[in-house]
Scaffold this active site. Structure first.
Site, PDB file in Angstrom:
ATOM      1  N   GLY A   1       0.855  -1.181   0.000  1.00 20.72           N
ATOM      2  CA  GLY A   1       0.000   0.000   0.000  1.00 20.72           C
ATOM      3  C   GLY A   1       0.889   1.226   0.000  1.00 20.72           C
ATOM      4  O   GLY A   1       0.908   1.998  -0.949  1.00 20.72           O
ATOM      5  N   PHE A   2       1.641   1.370   1.098  1.00 18.31           N
ATOM      6  CA  PHE A   2       2.649   2.437   1.221  1.00 18.31           C
ATOM      7  C   PHE A   2       2.036   3.815   1.051  1.00 18.31           C
ATOM      8  O   PHE A   2       2.728   4.767   0.713  1.00 18.31           O
ATOM      9  CB  PHE A   2       3.790   2.238   0.195  1.00 18.31           C
ATOM     10  CG  PHE A   2       4.295   0.831   0.088  1.00 18.31           C
ATOM     11  CD1 PHE A   2       4.712   0.146   1.219  1.00 18.31           C
ATOM     12  CD2 PHE A   2       4.346   0.167  -1.130  1.00 18.31           C
ATOM     13  CE1 PHE A   2       5.177  -1.155   1.136  1.00 18.31           C
ATOM     14  CE2 PHE A   2       4.811  -1.136  -1.224  1.00 18.31           C
ATOM     15  CZ  PHE A   2       5.223  -1.799  -0.093  1.00 18.31           C
TER      16      PHE A   2
ATOM     17  N   GLY B 184      -2.117   1.484  12.524  1.00 16.43           N
ATOM     18  CA  GLY B 184      -2.951   0.294  12.408  1.00 16.43           C
ATOM     19  C   GLY B 184      -2.949  -0.578  13.646  1.00 16.43           C
ATOM     20  O   GLY B 184      -3.983  -0.785  14.299  1.00 16.43           O
TER      21      GLY B 184
ATOM     22  N   ASN C 145       4.856  -8.310  17.861  1.00 13.41           N
ATOM     23  CA  ASN C 145       5.178  -9.575  17.208  1.00 13.41           C
ATOM     24  C   ASN C 145       6.582  -9.421  16.638  1.00 13.41           C
ATOM     25  O   ASN C 145       6.792  -8.653  15.702  1.00 13.41           O
ATOM     26  CB  ASN C 145       4.141  -9.880  16.103  1.00 13.41           C
ATOM     27  CG  ASN C 145       4.431 -11.180  15.363  1.00 13.41           C
ATOM     28  OD1 ASN C 145       5.591 -11.526  15.089  1.00 13.41           O
ATOM     29  ND2 ASN C 145       3.388 -11.895  15.018  1.00 13.41           N
TER      30      ASN C 145
ATOM     31  N   THR D 250       7.195 -10.143  12.655  1.00  6.61           N
ATOM     32  CA  THR D 250       6.714  -9.154  11.691  1.00  6.61           C
ATOM     33  C   THR D 250       7.335  -7.783  11.971  1.00  6.61           C
ATOM     34  O   THR D 250       7.567  -7.010  11.048  1.00  6.61           O
ATOM     35  CB  THR D 250       5.175  -9.064  11.688  1.00  6.61           C
ATOM     36  OG1 THR D 250       4.730  -8.830  13.022  1.00  6.61           O
ATOM     37  CG2 THR D 250       4.558 -10.355  11.174  1.00  6.61           C
TER      38      THR D 250
ATOM     39  N   GLN E 119       9.260  -5.448   9.344  1.00 12.06           N
ATOM     40  CA  GLN E 119       8.913  -4.048   9.055  1.00 12.06           C
ATOM     41  C   GLN E 119      10.160  -3.174   9.038  1.00 12.06           C
ATOM     42  O   GLN E 119      10.305  -2.308   8.181  1.00 12.06           O
ATOM     43  CB  GLN E 119       7.951  -3.524  10.136  1.00 12.06           C
ATOM     44  CG  GLN E 119       6.518  -3.966   9.954  1.00 12.06           C
ATOM     45  CD  GLN E 119       5.900  -3.336   8.733  1.00 12.06           C
ATOM     46  OE1 GLN E 119       5.724  -2.129   8.644  1.00 12.06           O
ATOM     47  NE2 GLN E 119       5.579  -4.141   7.749  1.00 12.06           N
TER      48      GLN E 119
ATOM     49  N   GLY F 240       3.562   2.875  16.929  1.00 14.53           N
ATOM     50  CA  GLY F 240       3.697   2.453  15.532  1.00 14.53           C
ATOM     51  C   GLY F 240       5.135   2.135  15.178  1.00 14.53           C
ATOM     52  O   GLY F 240       6.077   2.576  15.830  1.00 14.53           O
TER      53      GLY F 240
ATOM     54  N   GLY G  79       5.827   0.801  11.402  1.00 13.52           N
ATOM     55  CA  GLY G  79       6.004   0.609   9.962  1.00 13.52           C
ATOM     56  C   GLY G  79       6.755   1.733   9.283  1.00 13.52           C
ATOM     57  O   GLY G  79       7.587   1.510   8.412  1.00 13.52           O
ATOM     58  N   GLU G  80       6.454   2.967   9.653  1.00 17.86           N
ATOM     59  CA  GLU G  80       7.051   4.087   8.930  1.00 17.86           C
ATOM     60  C   GLU G  80       8.298   4.631   9.599  1.00 17.86           C
ATOM     61  O   GLU G  80       9.260   4.991   8.919  1.00 17.86           O
ATOM     62  CB  GLU G  80       5.995   5.159   8.704  1.00 17.86           C
ATOM     63  CG  GLU G  80       4.988   4.638   7.693  1.00 17.86           C
ATOM     64  CD  GLU G  80       3.801   5.538   7.492  1.00 17.86           C
ATOM     65  OE1 GLU G  80       3.860   6.370   6.592  1.00 17.86           O
ATOM     66  OE2 GLU G  80       2.817   5.389   8.237  1.00 17.86           O
TER      67      GLU G  80
HETATM   68 MO1  MOS Z   1       0.984   5.407   4.857  1.00 20.97          MO
HETATM   69  S1  MOS Z   1       2.229   6.580   3.700  1.00 20.97           S
HETATM   70  O1  MOS Z   1       0.807   6.359   6.190  1.00 20.97           O
HETATM   71  O2  MOS Z   1      -0.427   5.116   4.036  1.00 20.97           O
END
Ligand code: MOS
Length: 713
Positions: A238-239, A509, A607, A610, A614, A678, A680-681
């Site tokens: 998605g990103f 998320g 986890n 995962t 990430q 969070g 992921g980013e």
């Molecule tokens: Mo992500 S760039 O926060 O959908």
């Protein structure tokens, strides 16, 4: 590994590795027909004529559409303007061309080959107008963001009087950094399958925002949202590029209704470059002031960011750069530059990657000015309080990330002066460090847990599985709390039949969904009252994550509804420190990155499997940003010259060395009951700076423009 511990692995690994996983547009309903777009060959102007006769003569073609009527296709709405779409411009509803590659006709055919061939036979004549596709192009229009978008979200960050503090600072750095536009290039091409069942519309699409697709389609097509169902089982990336309704979706639904058959569209890779949202080009001016000991006293971060003519994509670069250190005076000034492009948008760490690259490069330049170790300079400016809100951080272990990383990396062996270190083959060695941060936002989520046969459970919740491991994190939590193996847990999400499915993005998320699941588990234990799961078939419990009703209302309407990062009495951010080794080859100047170490503070690690994945993914993206990725504007036709994966190089295995990942792994005590922030980013934030800082250490070349290439060093 025990059966329960098995939940610590990726729940969807087997399905993905065996190819059994069905992504959104992998559905093949009976009677499926295929769609393809003809696209504009100019960057700006007006369509005068379109000829579809050649296309309609291709065997297997059902029809071609060039324009839908106002009565059937309502206007698109931009997600950052309170709407649902990746942009506010709806193709096939007017004769304006706003960007190269804009759809001008939609063809339906029995096979994808016939549809694509027919689309190529469509010709058009245009009235062309001059275009501007980058921030320096003549005709680009520059706006001061805080005046153009007068909402708090778009405000500048102002703390103290930075200009006054700079005037009296002993040491200053003042530099301009250029970050190119980039495309997220998810492997799964943008695609959808749409199908009508009477007056009910079902959309299969890999999206981060099934709720927005439901409400956006309903509004554009004059339907009740209850008539629209969106299913997003997996995303092949998605990103941010899949964070809202794509401009193709409403026309696709109308074409399916006209054909009386389900329709599938897969954009080509080049169309993805020319139609999907992308990371906008930016220019950053960073000014830092410090006293002679290396205590930073003031900072200025000015940004010019590309947007489209038809939408204002708000820049938010200073939100994070103002939180990296305890700098008492800070000022930002964010400007938007209107270009003739599709509307840019969020691409993984959308503001944080470019903004922190610039800022952390300037911090490195300051260390050079001061003749200080860049790690020591960073540690000396750490803080426990958010300098912007004045509130304490909910948790901040950035100093520990830096200290732990330095020890593990062997930082003490690093010579201070650049260009002095070579290996046995004469290749130059450089070590760089940089930090990153990312706001801890949360969005409303609900979860419902139902006891099924044989002591198994079904968890239905809000959130989208886009490869980040959301369903694995949910399963790990349920597994540990109910003491059942992952094989007895089914997680359903990304589907408007099981929840409102608001936007999954901004690394919120897991931190949004897990607390809802945790609350539902508490409720389930209450209604179970000590009974065994196996004897409670049919029992269910439901709860939400406790966000204010006003936010939950917005989420239920498919609107962006995020809280944070400043809450009532604290500010919440995730943090990370990256250590990078580069080798610059002696004769060629080729830059290799044999080794990266990243230490993250993301609260409790939900986890480990995962989570480490990430971070590695984020590091790979950072390497790409530093050394490979950039979109090149086509000066003759507008749009992008390198709109293929051959010509838009991303990191491949040969570019990636050893990536070592470590976590502080201490629960955040304030943000939520699960203690998670969070990840992921934040994973990619600062990586590019650590690379270019390492290149400086190896060669003495200071990168003020990305990507860094052989020619630069
Ligand atoms: Mo992500 S760039 O926060 O959908």
């Amino acid at each position: 590994m025990t059966d329960t511990g098995g939940a610590q692995v990726r729940l969807d690994a087997r399905e993905k590795v065996t190819g059994a996983a069905l992504y959104g547009a992998d559905r093949v309903p009976p009677g499926l027909v295929h769609a393809a777009f003809a696209t504009a060959t100019i960057a700006r102007g007006r369509i005068v004529t379109i000829d579809v006769s050649g296309a309609e003569a291709v065997p297997g073609v059902l029809f071609a559409v060039t324009r839908f009527g106002e009565d059937e296709l309502g206007p698109a709405s931009f997600v950052m303007g309170g709407g649902y779409g990746t942009q506010g411009l709806q193709p096939l509803s007017h004769d304006r061309i706003a960007h190269r590659g804009q759809p001008i006709a939609l063809v339906l055919a029995e096979t994808p080959v016939a549809a694509a061939h027919a689309a190529e036979l469509i010709t058009a004549t245009y009235e062309e107008e001059p275009f501007a596709c980058d921030v320096d192009a003549p005709g680009a229009q520059t706006l001061l963001q805080r005046e153009a978008i007068p909402i708090p979200f778009a405000d500048d960050v102002v703390v103290g009087d930075a200009d006054d503090a700079l005037a009296s600072s002993a040491v200053r750095v003042d530099a301009v950094y250029e970050h190119p536009s980039q495309n997220a290039t998810p492997l799964e091409l943008l695609s959808a399958v749409v199908q009508w069942h009477g007056d009910r519309l079902v959309v299969h699409e890999g999206t981060q925002n099934a709720g927005a697709l439901r409400h956006g389609l309903a509004r554009q097509l004059g339907l009740d949202p209850a008539q629209v169902e969106v299913r997003s089982p997996y995303l092949g990336g998605g990103f941010g590029q899949r964070n809202a309704q794509q401009p193709y979706l409403a026309p696709l639904a109308l074409a399916a209704r006209r054909a009386g058959r389900p329709v599938k569209l897969v954009l080509t890779r080049t169309q993805t470059f020319h139609q999907a949202s992308f990371r906008p080009q930016t220019r950053h001016r960073v000014i830092l002031g410090a006293d002679a000991s290396g205590r930073m006293t003031a900072a200025v971060h000015e940004v010019d960011q590309q947007t489209s003519r038809h939408d204002l994509f708000p820049a938010g670069y200073a939100k994070v750069t103002s939180r990296l250190y305890g700098i008492p005076a800070f000022r930002s000034r964010q400007r938007l530059v209107r270009n003739d492009v599709q509307t840019p948008g969020y691409m993984r760490a959308p503001f944080e990657q470019p903004g922190v690259w610039a800022f952390e490069s300037a911090v490195d330049e300051l260390a050079t000015e001061l003749r200080l170790d860049p790690l020591a300079l960073r540690l000396a400016n750490d803080t426990t309080h958010d300098p912007v809100s004045g509130l304490p951080f909910s948790s901040r272990h950035l100093g520990e990330c830096l200290r732990r990383g330095a020890e593990r990396f062997g930082w003490e062996r690093r010579p201070l002066d650049p260009g002095t270190w070579t290996d046995a083959d004469g290749h130059r060695i450089g070590w760089g460090v940089a930090v990153g941060a990312y706001p801890a936002n949360v969005t409303p989520a609900r979860a419902r847990i139902t006891v099924a046969g044989g002591g198994s459970v079904v968890v239905r919740t809000d959130g989208h599985e886009m490869g980040q491991g959301m369903s694995s994190a949910v399963a790990a939590l349920v597994s540990s709390q109910l003491s059942i193996p992952a094989s007895r847990i089914r997680v359903e999400l990304g589907d408007t039949r099981v929840g409102a499915q608001p936007l999954t993005a901004g690394s919120w998320g897991t931190a949004s969904t897990l607390p809802a699941v945790e609350a539902a588990l508490t409720e389930l234990r209450r209604v179970l009252g000590g009974r065994d799961l196996a004897s409670a078939e049919g029992l269910s419990a439901e709860a939400d994550n406790g966000l204010p009703a006003a936010l939950a209302d917005r989420a239920a309407q498919g609107l962006v509804a995020a809280a944070g990062p400043v809450y009532g009495d604290f500010a919440a951010f995730s943090f990370i420190a990256h250590f990078v080794e580069v080798r610059v080859e002696r004769h060629t100047g080729r830059i290799r990155v044999p080794r990266v170490l990243s230490v993250a503070d993301c609260g409790r690690v939900a986890n480990r499997v995962t989570a480490a994945g990430q971070v590695r993914g984020g590091v790979v993206w950072g390497l790409g940003a530093a050394l490979r990725e950039h979109l090149v504007v086509d000066p003759r036709l507008g749009g992008f010259l390198n709109a293929t994966l051959e010509e838009y190089p991303i990191s491949v295995n040969a570019d990636i060395g050893h990536i070592d990942v470590d976590f502080v792994d201490r629960p955040d005590p304030l943000l939520n009951a699960s203690g998670v922030k969070g990840l992921g980013e934040v994973a990619m934030v600062g990586v590019a700076a650590a690379v270019t800082n390492a290149v400086f250490h190896a060669t003495g070349y200071r990168a003020r423009r990305l990507p860094v290439t052989m020619a630069d060093v």
